[in-house]
Design an enzyme around this catalytic site. Structure first.
Site, PDB file in Angstrom:
ATOM      1  N   GLU A 309       0.941  -1.285  -0.327  1.00 23.47           N
ATOM      2  CA  GLU A 309       0.007   0.226   0.373  1.00 23.47           C
ATOM      3  C   GLU A 309       0.462   0.843   0.200  1.00 23.47           C
ATOM      4  OE1 GLU A 309      -4.457  -0.768   2.064  1.00 23.47           O
ATOM      5  OE2 GLU A 309      -2.956   0.557   3.106  1.00 23.47           O
ATOM      6  N   GLU A 312       2.432   1.562  -3.580  1.00 22.63           N
ATOM      7  CA  GLU A 312       1.351   1.860  -4.318  1.00 22.63           C
ATOM      8  C   GLU A 312       0.603   3.128  -4.209  1.00 22.63           C
ATOM      9  OE1 GLU A 312      -2.630   0.264  -3.809  1.00 22.63           O
ATOM     10  OE2 GLU A 312      -3.374   1.226  -5.468  1.00 22.63           O
ATOM     11  N   CYS A 336      -7.905  -2.446   3.760  1.00 26.00           N
ATOM     12  CA  CYS A 336      -7.735  -3.579   4.339  1.00 26.00           C
ATOM     13  C   CYS A 336      -8.903  -4.158   5.327  1.00 26.00           C
ATOM     14  CB  CYS A 336      -7.350  -3.729   5.929  1.00 26.00           C
ATOM     15  SG  CYS A 336      -5.143  -2.376   5.749  1.00 26.00           S
ATOM     16  N   SER A 356      -7.431   1.821  -2.395  1.00 30.06           N
ATOM     17  CA  SER A 356      -5.620   0.481  -2.593  1.00 30.06           C
ATOM     18  C   SER A 356      -6.118  -0.438  -3.229  1.00 30.06           C
ATOM     19  CB  SER A 356      -4.637   0.730  -1.558  1.00 30.06           C
ATOM     20  OG  SER A 356      -3.907  -0.348  -1.739  1.00 30.06           O
ATOM     21  N   LYS A 395     -14.963 -10.919   7.687  1.00 33.25           N
ATOM     22  CA  LYS A 395     -13.729 -11.247   6.836  1.00 33.25           C
ATOM     23  C   LYS A 395     -14.703 -12.443   6.098  1.00 33.25           C
ATOM     24  CE  LYS A 395      -9.882  -8.606   7.985  1.00 33.25           C
ATOM     25  NZ  LYS A 395      -8.967  -7.806   6.674  1.00 33.25           N
ATOM     26  N   GLU A 398     -15.360 -11.672   2.885  1.00 35.91           N
ATOM     27  CA  GLU A 398     -14.275 -11.234   2.044  1.00 35.91           C
ATOM     28  C   GLU A 398     -13.715 -12.890   1.653  1.00 35.91           C
ATOM     29  OE1 GLU A 398     -11.415 -10.161   4.130  1.00 35.91           O
ATOM     30  OE2 GLU A 398     -10.448  -8.361   2.601  1.00 35.91           O
ATOM     31  N   GLU A 403     -13.283 -13.483  -6.219  1.00 34.58           N
ATOM     32  CA  GLU A 403     -12.222 -13.360  -7.251  1.00 34.58           C
ATOM     33  C   GLU A 403     -10.724 -13.440  -5.876  1.00 34.58           C
ATOM     34  OE1 GLU A 403     -14.496 -11.293  -6.446  1.00 34.58           O
ATOM     35  OE2 GLU A 403     -14.153  -9.249  -5.493  1.00 34.58           O
ATOM     36  N   CYS A 553     -10.585  -2.741  14.610  1.00 35.41           N
ATOM     37  CA  CYS A 553     -10.553  -4.179  14.218  1.00 35.41           C
ATOM     38  C   CYS A 553     -11.058  -4.874  15.540  1.00 35.41           C
ATOM     39  CB  CYS A 553      -9.577  -4.945  13.289  1.00 35.41           C
ATOM     40  SG  CYS A 553      -9.227  -4.278  12.152  1.00 35.41           S
TER      41      CYS A 553
END
Lengths: 626, 157
Positions: A309, A312, A336, A356, A395, A398, A403, A553
């Site tokens: 990141e 980037e 994230c 990102s 999560k 996710e 993908e 988190c």
């Protein structure tokens, strides 16, 4: 009998309550003397009875009240008796403005509370021993508190609703719902997602999604905050522990557990410890004893995330400043938090380019394990089962994204929440706090402190700044002990900047630039930031960190229940304390990170291979449902 | 729903929002006006209204489900609301409803969904002294018996 009582035709019960004058009413901040259970005391005007009782160690039962949410006053359990008032009053929504006499446990109050619990139980389908919230249910503990030994008002014996299991993260079982509307206030006020609301009237009232659609089809971001607020098991997470046990018992399978920093800071709470105790070492031992083949530290891939990141961001800055490329989007938003990702996909799909492209640490680790680790250790990736211990309900969604299979396999097989891990440890007969400490397994055995602080809001920003600043200038960040205090704390939206001076020659284009950044947590705050972006107010900003859950988190939807502001602060403290003692505190100095870029991701951060394995793309979902 | 229908509805909602103001509190008048024109508030329009007022679709849905006079499902051209209160029951509400249901089902035969009549049973409409009573759309009818009920039905067709 005075004249007013003589002339009024209305019964006494319906006459207005006469408010006595306060002793010295000079506005907010003034004090008023009250009598609480016979004890005289002075309290500030405007404080609610509930707050006063909590200050004085008097327990008042509540169900709809939650520290994080606005007051609703609909469960009626916090009723107290006020002398001179006809009816009992809800203490949570009663600000004291006059000298009143309050009784919190008179016969009338106790009877009323018992009736309310009894009435709730009459429509509460199911039995406690077959419930995921057994022993951690607010309704159950109230039933015990008020000595419910029979169903005074009957008990519903067949389900009224179907359980909605459509979502990969959140399961809705409306038969357990007591209509306290904490989830509604969480979803609409706290998170501003707006998926749940009460529909219909009276007996038919239920909490529903838009047009009663399955949760998977509406704009739910799977943050799981509603689970964390639910007093019963009406909302609970989708538990994959049975499949994980099966994989552990299968000798063919190589089961790998990766543990995120936040569950380690909170897992102790599930075993009776007060909040703020880090259980990292004990958890490693527990996982090994349970039969996990390897235990890795998600902080390693958090370091990897920072490398990707951060690079980037520098690439974007270079493109925008040197090449004057107008297609480059700045500020760059972190990616994230899977709840935040789904939030932006639903509500701001036109701004996906600002995100990102780096995957979250969980997913990065998944693809690294099933490629690099599988190669190095000679294990067929098809036999690797990746389990991720996360503080997060999203999560689970996710890891099931179609993908997320850049390793050729499903990168992460199961997302496990803190609560479910605690359940598995208990099932294995282990008492976590009593276990000896042990370290993580190689080759990802060491992580930097930068990865550790990902768990708290502002952590990603802090970690990224430590690396980016040093990459650009060759010096450490100009903050005492590397602690970038401006990133820390529970303020909803934090803004700050770091001046880049005396840059290395290859970053001369950044000379003198104020690197401006924003840290926001909770999607309600994310919405504010996005609206600022929409209005063009973020033009000179460079980097934005957003976490979907309040507190980051550590306040995630998979964390132990209850979670509140004070508990989040203690968990954050545990993380920062653990971090301060670590030898390596910058991602780019992690020897294992250096190793993986030397041996595996040879073309460096944001190179071709890392693009394939560590970066992803997003889906424009939109908020309209067909 | 075709794109053309959607466009008409979206534009109508936009005009209502201009009229009543872009605020949460405009929700009820917007819903009422919308229903007056389109008879019910479909899924698409609920989301459009929510978007126009910057609230969540589920909140619009919640309001519609709360009020008995707002609908999210298609209904016929006319709605007959027969009072089911105890006083109306004493005065022959049972015979009346039996008769009405029979007549209306005859009326609805071979009719398109839109030109049908919908019967509903509602709680007291405050006309106990002139019971049995009913509402046809927004008009009140009192002291109804099968005889004058037939005339009312004929008026509707």
């Amino acid at each position: 009998m005075n004249t007013m009582e003589k002339t009024l035709r209305s019964p006494v019960s319906q006459r207005p309550h006469e408010i006595k004058k306060t002793d010295q009413l000079t506005g907010i901040g003034a004090e008023v003397s009250i009598e609480l259970n016979g004890i005289k005391m002075k309290v500030p005007i405007g404080k609610t009875i509930l707050e006063i009782c909590r200050d004085n160690n008097i327990h008042i039962p509540t169900l709809c009240y939650h520290e994080d949410l606005c007051i609703a006053g609909n469960c009626r359990l916090c009723l107290v008796e006020i002398e001179g008032m006809r009816t009992l009053q809800t203490s949570c929504s009663f600000p004291v403005t006059s000298p009143i006499k309050i009784k919190t446990f008179s016969d009338k109050v106790r009877k009323a509370r018992k009736h309310i619990v009894g009435l709730m139980l009459s429509e509460h389908y199911g039995e406690c021993y077959s419930c995921v919230r057994n022993n951690n249910c607010e309704l159950q503990s109230l039933a015990r508190e008020y000595g419910i030994d029979n169903y005074e008002f009957g008990h519903i014996c067949s389900p009224r609703y179907n359980v909605d299991k459509s979502s990969q993260a959140v399961i809705r079982d409306m038969d357990k719902c007591i209509l306290c509307r904490r989830c509604v206030r969480t979803c609409i006020d706290l998170q501003e997602v707006g998926v749940l609301e009460a529909v219909n009237r009276g007996y038919d009232t239920k909490i529903s999604t838009f047009m009663d659609k399955p949760l998977a089809d509406v704009v739910c971001i799977n943050c799981g905050q509603c689970i964390n607020r639910c007093p019963t098991a009406a909302l609970h997470a989708n538990d994959p522990s049975d499949e994980i046990w099966k994989a552990i018992e299968d000798p063919e399978k190589h089961v790998i557990l990766q543990t995120a920093p936040s569950p380690r800071a909170s897992l102790g709470e599930e075993f009776g410890l007060p909040p703020g105790h880090s259980m990292t070492g004990q958890l490693n031992t527990a996982a090994r004893r349970m039969g996990f083949d390897r235990v890795f530290d998600t902080n390693f891939s958090a370091d990897l995330t920072i490398m990707e990141e951060g690079t980037e961001l520098l690439n974007r800055l270079r493109k925008a400043l040197v090449e004057k490329d107008t297609s480059v989007r700045l500020p760059q938003f972190t990616s994230c938090s899977p709840g935040w990702i789904k939030f932006i996909e639903h509500f701001y799909p036109e701004y996906l380019d600002y995100l990102s492209t780096a995957k979250s640490p969980q997913q990065m680790f998944g693809s690294v394990i099933k490629t690099f680790y599988a190669d190095e250790s000679g294990i067929d990736p098809a036999n690797i089962v990746n389990v991720a211990l996360m503080p997060c309900a999203a999560k689970k969604f996710e890891c099931n994204r179609p993908e997320m299979n850049s390793s050729g396999f499903k990168d992460i097989d199961y997302g496990l929440t803190t609560r479910e891990m605690a359940k598995m440890i208990r099932e294995a007969g282990l008492v976590l706090p009593d276990l000896p400490k042990s370290g993580f397994d190689d080759p990802f055995g060491e992580a930097s402190g930068a990865g550790l602080i990902f768990g708290s809001t502002g952590g990603v920003m802090e970690a990224a700044l430590r690396t980016v600043y040093e990459l650009v200038t060759g010096r450490v960040v100009p903050f005492k002990n590397l602690n970038i205090e401006v990133c820390r704390g529970m303020k909803g939206i934090k803004e700050a900047s770091v001046k880049l001076e005396n840059c290395r020659p290859e970053f001369s284009f950044l000379e003198g630039i104020d690197l401006k950044f924003i840290v926001a947590h909770g999607t309600a705050n994310a919405k504010v930031v996005m609206d600022m972006l929409k209005n063009g107010e973020l033009k000179d900003y460079h980097f934005v960190e957003i976490m979907a859950c309040p507190g980051g988190c550590i306040g995630g939807g998979g964390q132990p229940i209850p979670t509140s502001e004070s508990i989040r602060k203690l968990r954050a403290k545990a993380i920062y304390e653990e971090e301060a003692g670590l030898p390596v505190r910058k991602s780019h100095e992690n020897p294992h990170i250096k190793y993986i870029y030397e041996k595996f991701l040879k073309d460096g951060p944001c190179g071709k291979l890392s693009h394939k394995l560590l970066h992803t793309h997003y889906v424009k979902r939109g908020k309209f449902i067909n | 729903m075709t794109d053309k229908d959607k466009k008409i509805k979206t534009e109508f909602i936009a005009s209502l929002v201009r009229l009543y103001g872009k605020d949460r509190s405009s929700l009820l008048p917007v819903l009422q006006e919308f229903q007056k024109k389109f008879r019910y508030i479909d899924e698409y329009s609920q989301q459009e209204i929510a978007d126009a007022l910057s609230i969540h679709p589920v909140e619009v849905n919640s309001i519609i489900s709360f009020y008995a006079f707002l609908y999210d499902k298609p209904r016929g051209k006319h709605t007959i609301r027969i009072c089911k209160n105890i006083v109306c029951k004493f005065h022959g509400n049972k015979e009346l409803s039996k008769f009405m249901e029979k007549k209306v089902s005859e009326f609805n035969k071979d009719k398109s969904e839109e030109s049908k009549i919908t019967i509903e049973y509602v709680n007291c409409i405050g006309l106990c002294d002139r019971s049995p009573s009913m509402l046809v759309d927004e008009k009140v009818y009192e002291k109804i018996n099968p005889h004058n009920a037939e005339a009312i039905l004929e008026e509707l067709s």
